[in-house]
Design an enzyme around this catalytic site. Structure first.
Site, PDB file in Angstrom:
ATOM      1  N   HIS A  11       0.835  -1.208   0.000  1.00 21.55           N
ATOM      2  CA  HIS A  11       0.000   0.000   0.000  1.00 21.55           C
ATOM      3  C   HIS A  11       0.868   1.256   0.000  1.00 21.55           C
ATOM      4  O   HIS A  11       0.613   2.199  -0.761  1.00 21.55           O
ATOM      5  CB  HIS A  11      -0.905   0.000   1.231  1.00 21.55           C
ATOM      6  CG  HIS A  11      -1.670   1.276   1.418  1.00 21.55           C
ATOM      7  ND1 HIS A  11      -2.902   1.508   0.839  1.00 21.55           N
ATOM      8  CD2 HIS A  11      -1.373   2.408   2.109  1.00 21.55           C
ATOM      9  CE1 HIS A  11      -3.332   2.707   1.166  1.00 21.55           C
ATOM     10  NE2 HIS A  11      -2.416   3.284   1.941  1.00 21.55           N
ATOM     11  N   GLU A  12       1.887   1.271   0.851  1.00 19.34           N
ATOM     12  CA  GLU A  12       2.766   2.444   0.897  1.00 19.34           C
ATOM     13  C   GLU A  12       3.552   2.584  -0.407  1.00 19.34           C
ATOM     14  O   GLU A  12       3.822   3.701  -0.854  1.00 19.34           O
ATOM     15  CB  GLU A  12       3.716   2.345   2.095  1.00 19.34           C
ATOM     16  CG  GLU A  12       3.018   2.321   3.449  1.00 19.34           C
ATOM     17  CD  GLU A  12       2.047   3.474   3.648  1.00 19.34           C
ATOM     18  OE1 GLU A  12       2.277   4.559   3.089  1.00 19.34           O
ATOM     19  OE2 GLU A  12       1.039   3.283   4.359  1.00 19.34           O
ATOM     20  N   HIS A  69       3.167   9.034  -6.724  1.00 24.21           N
ATOM     21  CA  HIS A  69       4.072  10.183  -6.815  1.00 24.21           C
ATOM     22  C   HIS A  69       4.879  10.137  -8.109  1.00 24.21           C
ATOM     23  O   HIS A  69       5.002  11.144  -8.823  1.00 24.21           O
ATOM     24  CB  HIS A  69       5.009  10.182  -5.608  1.00 24.21           C
ATOM     25  CG  HIS A  69       5.846  11.412  -5.492  1.00 24.21           C
ATOM     26  ND1 HIS A  69       7.009  11.461  -4.746  1.00 24.21           N
ATOM     27  CD2 HIS A  69       5.708  12.653  -6.023  1.00 24.21           C
ATOM     28  CE1 HIS A  69       7.538  12.660  -4.816  1.00 24.21           C
ATOM     29  NE2 HIS A  69       6.776  13.411  -5.595  1.00 24.21           N
ATOM     30  N   HIS A 124       1.631   4.559  -2.861  1.00 16.70           N
ATOM     31  CA  HIS A 124       1.771   6.027  -2.777  1.00 16.70           C
ATOM     32  C   HIS A 124       3.024   6.496  -3.520  1.00 16.70           C
ATOM     33  O   HIS A 124       3.005   7.542  -4.183  1.00 16.70           O
ATOM     34  CB  HIS A 124       1.843   6.462  -1.317  1.00 16.70           C
ATOM     35  CG  HIS A 124       0.535   6.360  -0.593  1.00 16.70           C
ATOM     36  ND1 HIS A 124      -0.629   6.900  -1.104  1.00 16.70           N
ATOM     37  CD2 HIS A 124       0.206   5.802   0.603  1.00 16.70           C
ATOM     38  CE1 HIS A 124      -1.614   6.671  -0.245  1.00 16.70           C
ATOM     39  NE2 HIS A 124      -1.141   6.007   0.780  1.00 16.70           N
TER      40      HIS A 124
END
Length: 223
Positions: free
Chosen positions: A96-97, A104, A100
């Site tokens: 999940h991270e 980006h 991100h």
């Protein structure tokens, strides 16, 4: 009065949801992942596979479930449980991270907008309520509504956060399955972990909206 009662109920529900997140994570942290990889190892592979080898991975100093991606320093920070864990919960959170970081790297619109609003939302969280209270005490409506306006920035930030988080989870689950890190049954467990976490963002947005409405109601009643 009605808004206050609803807000109180939602705050209590938020506490229940937060407890559910912890419980769900702990449950699936007891289920080993067949890949045998740790959260940090999976994160490194996912980042490299998406052309993000320049993104570093570090231990998060924040403790349990303090995992996050820092776009300013391009660092993925994972809690000890996720960094070292070789289980469904750890891999789900790590992926999940990574989602991100991929957002980006791809200049995902909602992610960019959230980052642009982050500084002003921070100001709103610090000064909004203060201006509102001072405005009420001094019976000066312009100051009161200025405080409401700043607080509204927090709510806008929370609302934008929802699609960003949901998109990161969707990316994570797709990557875990397509990359062979999990089979469909294991991915189902990871989805439960990430869905529980997503509910916390939804509850935060609801609390923010109701709090904003309460401030507006208080200000109007003082006029």
């Amino acid at each position: 009065m009605i808004i206050t009662l609803i807000l109180f109920g939602v705050v209590i529900l938020s506490m229940v949801v937060q407890s559910r997140v912890t419980g769900t994570f702990r449950k699936y942290s007891q289920v080993p992942d067949r890949s045998g990889l740790t959260g940090a190892e999976v994160a490194r592979r996912i980042l490299d596979e998406n052309g993000l080898s320049d993104v570093n991975i570090e231990h998060s100093p924040g403790g349990f479930l303090s995992d996050h991606y820092d776009p300013r320093s391009r660092v993925l920070r994972l809690s000890r449980e996720v960094y070292q864990g070789s289980n469904i919960a750890a891999l789900g959170v790590a992926a999940h991270e990574c989602g991100h970081a991929i957002q980006h790297g791809e200049h995902y619109g909602a992610f960019k907008l959230r980052q642009a609003l982050a500084p002003t939302a921070g100001i709103g969280s610090q000064a909004g309520m203060l201006l509102f209270i001072v405005g009420l005490i001094m019976s000066w409506p312009p100051l009161t509504y200025a405080g409401i306006g700043l607080y509204a920035l927090i709510v806008i930030f929370q609302l934008i956060t929802l699609p960003v988080e949901l998109n990161a989870s969707s990316r994570a689950l797709s990557i875990l399955e397509s990359g062979g890190y999990m089979d469909w049954e294991e991915a189902g467990g990871a989805k439960k972990v990430l869905s529980a976490a997503a509910m916390t963002y939804l509850m935060s947005a609801l609390v923010g909206i109701l709090s904003l409405l309460r401030l507006i109601s208080l200000a109007n009643n003082r006029r």
